[in-house]
Design a protein around this motif. Structure first.
Motif, PDB file in Angstrom:
ATOM      1  N   HIS A 190       2.788  12.493  -3.939  1.00 53.85           N
ATOM      2  CA  HIS A 190       1.892  13.469  -4.567  1.00 53.85           C
ATOM      3  C   HIS A 190       2.101  14.810  -3.868  1.00 53.85           C
ATOM      4  O   HIS A 190       2.265  14.845  -2.641  1.00 53.85           O
ATOM      5  CB  HIS A 190       0.441  12.996  -4.427  1.00 53.85           C
ATOM      6  CG  HIS A 190      -0.529  13.823  -5.209  1.00 53.85           C
ATOM      7  ND1 HIS A 190      -0.940  15.067  -4.804  1.00 53.85           N
ATOM      8  CD2 HIS A 190      -1.143  13.590  -6.396  1.00 53.85           C
ATOM      9  CE1 HIS A 190      -1.780  15.566  -5.705  1.00 53.85           C
ATOM     10  NE2 HIS A 190      -1.917  14.692  -6.684  1.00 53.85           N
TER      11      HIS A 190
ATOM     12  N   PRO B  73       2.158   4.567  -0.853  1.00 52.69           N
ATOM     13  CA  PRO B  73       1.564   5.565  -1.747  1.00 52.69           C
ATOM     14  C   PRO B  73       2.542   6.038  -2.813  1.00 52.69           C
ATOM     15  O   PRO B  73       3.752   5.830  -2.698  1.00 52.69           O
ATOM     16  CB  PRO B  73       1.209   6.719  -0.808  1.00 52.69           C
ATOM     17  CG  PRO B  73       1.720   6.385   0.531  1.00 52.69           C
ATOM     18  CD  PRO B  73       2.452   5.081   0.482  1.00 52.69           C
ATOM     19  N   THR B  74       1.994   6.658  -3.826  1.00 54.37           N
ATOM     20  CA  THR B  74       2.817   7.323  -4.835  1.00 54.37           C
ATOM     21  C   THR B  74       2.979   8.776  -4.385  1.00 54.37           C
ATOM     22  O   THR B  74       1.974   9.426  -4.069  1.00 54.37           O
ATOM     23  CB  THR B  74       2.106   7.291  -6.197  1.00 54.37           C
ATOM     24  OG1 THR B  74       1.778   5.934  -6.480  1.00 54.37           O
ATOM     25  CG2 THR B  74       2.976   7.854  -7.296  1.00 54.37           C
TER      26      THR B  74
ATOM     27  N   MET C 229       0.387  15.684  -0.447  1.00 50.02           N
ATOM     28  CA  MET C 229       0.447  14.740   0.678  1.00 50.02           C
ATOM     29  C   MET C 229       1.890  14.498   1.087  1.00 50.02           C
ATOM     30  O   MET C 229       2.607  13.739   0.425  1.00 50.02           O
ATOM     31  CB  MET C 229      -0.175  13.397   0.264  1.00 50.02           C
ATOM     32  CG  MET C 229      -1.613  13.499  -0.201  1.00 50.02           C
ATOM     33  SD  MET C 229      -2.382  11.873  -0.486  1.00 50.02           S
ATOM     34  CE  MET C 229      -1.729  11.443  -2.095  1.00 50.02           C
TER      35      MET C 229
ATOM     36  N   ASN D 130       3.119  12.847   3.575  1.00 50.73           N
ATOM     37  CA  ASN D 130       3.423  11.485   4.014  1.00 50.73           C
ATOM     38  C   ASN D 130       3.232  10.433   2.926  1.00 50.73           C
ATOM     39  O   ASN D 130       3.252   9.238   3.202  1.00 50.73           O
ATOM     40  CB  ASN D 130       2.591  11.131   5.250  1.00 50.73           C
ATOM     41  CG  ASN D 130       2.998  11.996   6.437  1.00 50.73           C
ATOM     42  OD1 ASN D 130       4.130  12.467   6.515  1.00 50.73           O
ATOM     43  ND2 ASN D 130       2.058  12.228   7.350  1.00 50.73           N
ATOM     44  N   SER D 131       3.075  10.903   1.686  1.00 48.57           N
ATOM     45  CA  SER D 131       3.071   9.940   0.584  1.00 48.57           C
ATOM     46  C   SER D 131       4.501   9.536   0.213  1.00 48.57           C
ATOM     47  O   SER D 131       4.700   8.611  -0.568  1.00 48.57           O
ATOM     48  CB  SER D 131       2.327  10.503  -0.635  1.00 48.57           C
ATOM     49  OG  SER D 131       2.902  11.734  -1.050  1.00 48.57           O
TER      50      SER D 131
ATOM     51  N   ASP E  21       0.802  -1.221   0.000  1.00 49.98           N
ATOM     52  CA  ASP E  21       0.000   0.000   0.000  1.00 49.98           C
ATOM     53  C   ASP E  21       0.834   1.270   0.000  1.00 49.98           C
ATOM     54  O   ASP E  21       0.321   2.341   0.292  1.00 49.98           O
ATOM     55  CB  ASP E  21      -0.945  -0.008   1.194  1.00 49.98           C
ATOM     56  CG  ASP E  21      -2.106  -0.942   0.960  1.00 49.98           C
ATOM     57  OD1 ASP E  21      -2.784  -0.782  -0.070  1.00 49.98           O
ATOM     58  OD2 ASP E  21      -2.300  -1.858   1.791  1.00 49.98           O
TER      59      ASP E  21
END
Lengths: 518, 472
Positions: B12, B9-10, B15, B17-18, B7
């Motif tokens: 961005h 993230p990509t 965000m 914490n991505s 999971d």
């Protein structure tokens, strides 16, 4: 344990007078276009064009300032507003980045200088964005149509109350179906708007597991039930696992089911209102979908419903012509008419569409994951601070994007309240947390929401400031109780606010009550 | 080093914490290995598992800007065309500093702080309330409402709570859009709190409220008499004092709706009998925004009878622990829906508070002289337009005097429909007046034209020559 270095902070203090106290007679901030002499010659003196008895005789007592003075005054006031300049983890409001590019877009004349009654031929761009966004929300919810007239979440709840009236009236059952069921943890706007629309309110109490029981619902559902209006998860981060059964119980009794999706951020891309069985739902574009909050709007409560309710929607709705162009359609015979004038706060619909396209479905998934994860991270750290306890501690399972905590133990130990702590945190550049809607179920509640915007460093800093203040409460409670000390102004004196002889919502009232001449 | 999570993230731009490192730090401290653990409260069969078929992600700002502007440039705005539409949303010039202030991130993005950390914004709110109070001649003003119509709807309900009567008289010339909102607010006869709306005729000769009809319809059952001044058709209700007296004699409350931009030249409604004043805030420094610029207000005397019925929040000037220091706090919060849920006075919530920043800035730059000047300019320009239009063969102005900003143009003599005329005008890059033929059939083929300070002599002469051509 405090992780970060606590930085020095002091709010800007301009000791700014009221604009009404500033300026000099005769000074000008703006000059209206001068009427051309040909116009004046043709129509004569302006004031002679007014009917007798309808000319202003009392001069307006407004400030007289140069343009720069006005600009500087309001810039000072902007600097004296902390908000997102610091860290704001205001729960239930899902603090997000409001992408600047959206301001660049919506302040161009092709949005700002559009009139709502223009020929739809000249509004195709706006109608297309509305239509595209409607379709994105249909996918996220499983519902069949979204409209944007409601000027906020409460206005969308009011929309639902109005839709409920129109739906049951069309079936000749409204007189009988005059009750709306909600829960003690639903946002106050649900019972309030339903009552304003003429319904009787039934509020289900919470059980120890954090939501009302199925039995309690069954006991109040009847042929008088008009609708159910609920949040899920609620703003303590608790998800009602029986919600499908709830919806079935209400539907079987002939009522409608409305999903207040104020707390959508944690369940985006997992929960769709239609899959649970809801007839309608509401999303807040100024919260979940990246629209700016503006300190309280202009906001949009996006209202979506299923086929069954479409005939009751307020007009005008955006529809597609066979050639792919768009037109505006007035509501039909069953339409609720208008909730508010025109199409809604279009700039925020555009911003929300833009935000959603930037994120894509994968970004929405990541945002939901990050916000729930960040909340659980916060919970781990916050519960290590002495004096902080978790609300509804018996509820098992990880909380979603928010957790409600209590400072009750700290208050009992030190006499320092949740308000005092909030005030003191602003001395470190950390703005208020959300406490709790009425009624409070736990003492001295506070509800932070980390969301997907804030970095782990910001979240840590927020926790560290809270821990610092909790420590101060034990070592120097007066320091916290008398706070703030580094803010724009000192601790507000609220005793005058509820005294009719002393309150003053305008400067002219204040001057009269306090004997000030100007 | 943690194993790569499915999971993850990509990254961005919206965000922090991505980023992988941040995300992993959160996982570690929260003691989570699989993101799905976090959703354990949700029954599996509630979770959507189908294909989203969602529009593709556009994470690049440059690409997003292009996408959005490519769509929105299909619009043709009131700035590119010559616009004569008003009817509830009006094109006035918006000073540049109004836009500067409402796009300041400090004002644009926050939600709610403490009385100290929100001090700047609270002061703006107080200055908004105070300046509206000056314009309408009232001492108690709330924070803004969603719109003119919703302000009126709440005011009607305030009056009904005060005198417990069930009927409201409304001038028949009212904006149909606003009336539709009133109807929503007045409820259904099957439910509690229903209020019956009774329309008071408009005198065809004058465009004003027909006093005989008002006298015939007023009674002890009437809770309030509502009228706009100037009314929707632009006409100034010059017998407003008389209307208020008739209402007051029957014990009814008088609610008057105003466009505050008229108040530099027109008297405050409090001077001719208003108990509750409502109105629009959009003309005060807010762009039309396709109707998304609207906002409303409610103002009354500073009297508990009214104050205790406000549905809004309002800030009050108060002090702090430091002698002589000003602060602002909410007054009467406990009667709002936030304080009392269904027992509160109607409801409140997010409204259009950001527009108070534009409104306060606008009222401050105009000042008393600016309001007088803009009022005069609008009077002269609109009367000039009306005069010249009335000279066109087959075209008449229904009420050629005693109006402000808007006036009704009748095309019956041209044997053409307003819809045809407006299509022809559009081809000449002119937005003709709002077509009234459907909402006001008695007025025949008529349109409501709006002329403000933005219209120059040249603009008005172009309109007149275009109208001459298209009505031939």
């Amino acid at each position: 344990m405090i992780k970060s270095k606590i930085r020095k902070y002091h709010a800007p203090v301009w000791d700014e007078p009221l604009v009404m106290q500033m300026g000099q007679t005769g000074r000008r901030g703006s000059i209206a276009p001068k009427t051309e002499s040909k116009i004046a010659d043709a129509v004569g003196n302006a004031l002679d064009l007014l009917p007798a008895g309808m000319k202003r005789t009392n001069p307006l007592n407004l400030p007289e300032l140069s343009e720069f003075e006005v600009q500087r005054h309001y810039l000072h006031l902007s600097q004296q507003t902390l908000g997102m300049m610091g860290i704001s983890l205001f729960g239930t409001c899902t603090m997000k980045y409001n992408p600047r590019v959206n301001e660049r877009i919506v302040y161009q004349p092709f949005v700002a200088e559009m009139h709502p009654h223009q020929d739809p031929e000249t509004m195709q761009g706006i109608l297309e964005v509305v239509n595209r966004f409607d379709h994105l929300l249909r996918k996220l919810s499983g519902l069949d149509k979204f409209v944007f007239q409601a000027g906020g979440g409460a206005d969308a709840a009011y929309t639902q109350a109005c839709m409920t009236r129109a739906y049951h009236a069309s079936r000749g059952e409204l007189e009988q179906r005059n009750e709306i069921i909600t829960t003690a943890q639903a946002h106050p706007c649900n019972p309030a708007t339903a009552a304003a629309a003429g319904f009787k309110i039934i509020t289900l109490p919470l059980e120890d597991d954090g939501f009302p029981s199925v039995e309690a619902l069954k006991a109040v559902v009847s042929n008088r039930t008009a609708a159910l209006m609920v949040n899920n998860p609620d703003d303590i981060g608790i998800y009602n696992p029986n919600i499908k059964e709830w919806v079935k119980i209400v539907h079987d009794a002939g009522g409608l089911c409305f999903y207040d999706h104020a707390n959508f951020n944690g369940v985006m891309t997992r929960i769709r209102a239609a899959d649970i069985g809801f007839d309608a739902c509401m999303y807040m574009l100024h919260k979940t979908f990246g629209g700016p909050k503006g300190g309280g709007g202009p906001a949009v409560g996006a209202y979506g419903c299923n086929e069954k309710l479409i005939p009751f929607l307020a007009g005008p709705t955006v529809e597609t012509n066979p050639d792919g162009s768009f037109y505006l359609k007035e509501g039909g015979e069953h339409s609720v008419g208008r909730i508010r004038e025109f199409l809604g706060n279009i700039p925020t619909v555009i911003r929300a569409y833009s935000w959603t396209r930037s994120m894509g479905i994968e970004g929405l998934r990541d945002a939901a994951n990050i916000s729930v994860l960040a909340n659980n991270y916060m919970e781990k750290r916050l519960l290590e601070i002495p004096g902080i306890t978790k609300g509804m501690p018996d509820v098992k399972g990880r909380r979603l994007e928010m957790t409600r905590y209590s400072l009750g133990e700290l208050t009992a130990d030190t006499g320092v309240s949740v308000f005092d702590v909030q005030n003191r945190m602003t001395d470190f550049g950390v703005d208020a947390y959300w406490l709790s809607h009425e009624p409070w179920f736990i003492p001295e509640p506070f509800t932070p929401e980390a969301g997907e915007l804030w970095s782990v460093e910001d979240i840590d800093y927020w926790i560290d400031v809270l821990e610092t203040v909790c420590n101060e409460a034990r070592t120097n409670p007066e320091l916290v109780k008398s706070s703030p000390h580094n803010q724009v102004v000192h601790k507000q004196n609220s005793t005058n606010l509820s005294d009719p002889a002393k309150w003053a919502t305008t400067w002219r009232a204040y001057k009269r009550k306090y004997g000030i001449s100007n | 080093m943690m194993e790569k999570n499915k999971d993850l993230p990509t990254p961005h731009p919206f965000m922090a914490n991505s980023a992988e490192a941040s995300f992993n730090e959160l996982l570690k401290v929260a003691n989570v290995t699989d993101i799905d653990e976090l959703f354990e409260q949700i029954p599996k069969d509630h979770i959507f598992k189908g294909d989203w078929n969602f529009d593709p992600q556009i994470p690049s700002e440059a690409a997003l800007y292009k996408h959005l502007t490519r769509i929105l440039r299909k619009n043709s705005s009131a700035e590119e065309n010559l616009n004569f539409l008003g009817a509830g949303c009006w094109q006035h010039y918006v000073p540049a500093i109004c836009d500067e202030m409402v796009t300041r991130t400090e004002f644009l993005t926050p939600v709610w702080g403490t009385p100290s950390s929100d001090h700047g914004r609270n002061q703006v709110w107080f200055e908004f309330q105070s300046q509206i109070g000056e314009l309408v001649g009232m001492e108690f003003v709330g924070l803004p409402l969603y719109s003119f119509g919703t302000a009126g709807g709440h005011a009607i309900r305030m009056a009904a709570r005060i005198n417990k009567r069930g009927k409201v008289l409304v001038q028949s010339s009212i904006d149909p859009e606003r009336l539709a909102v009133f109807k929503t607010y007045c409820g259904y006869p099957e439910l509690d709190g229903y209020l019956e709306i009774v329309m008071v005729d408009t005198d065809a000769k004058t465009g004003r409220i027909n006093l005989d009809d008002l006298k015939a319809k007023i009674s002890k059952d009437v809770s309030s008499v509502y009228f706009d001044n100037p009314n929707y058709l632009g006409v100034i209700e010059s017998e407003a004092k008389e209307i208020a007296k008739i209402a007051h004699d029957a014990g009814a409350e008088v609610i008057i709706g105003v466009d505050p931009i008229s108040l530099g030249v027109l008297p405050s409604p409090s001077e001719y009998g208003a108990d509750i004043v409502v109105g629009t805030t959009q003309p005060l420094g807010v762009h039309m925004n396709a109707g998304g610029g609207v906002g409303g207000f409610i103002a009354t005397r500073d009297d508990e009878k009214y104050a205790h019925e406000y549905p809004t929040l309002q800030v009050s000037l108060t002090g702090t622990s430091e002698p002589g220091e000003m602060a602002f706090g909410l007054t009467l919060f406990e009667q709002s829906s936030y304080g009392s849920r269904e027992h509160g006075k109607d409801w409140t919530g997010n409204s259009v508070y950001l527009w108070t920043v534009a409104n306060a800035t606008y009222m401050s730059v105009l000042g008393p002289n600016g309001f007088a000047e803009i009022g005069k300019t609008i009077l002269q320009r609109s009367h000039y337009a009306a005069k010249k239009i009335a000279e066109i063969p087959g075209v008449s102005v229904t009420w050629p005097s005693g109006f402000f900003k808007e006036f009704v143009v009748n095309f019956d003599g041209t044997k053409k429909k307003v819809s045809q005329i407006n299509k022809s005008l559009l081809a000449k890059k002119i937005f003709g007046g709002k077509d009234l033929s459907k909402d006001f059939p008695n007025l025949g083929q008529s349109a409501l034209y709006c002329v403000t300070e933005i219209h120059t002599l040249e603009d008005l002469d172009s309109l007149v020559s275009a109208l001459k051509e298209v009505t031939k």
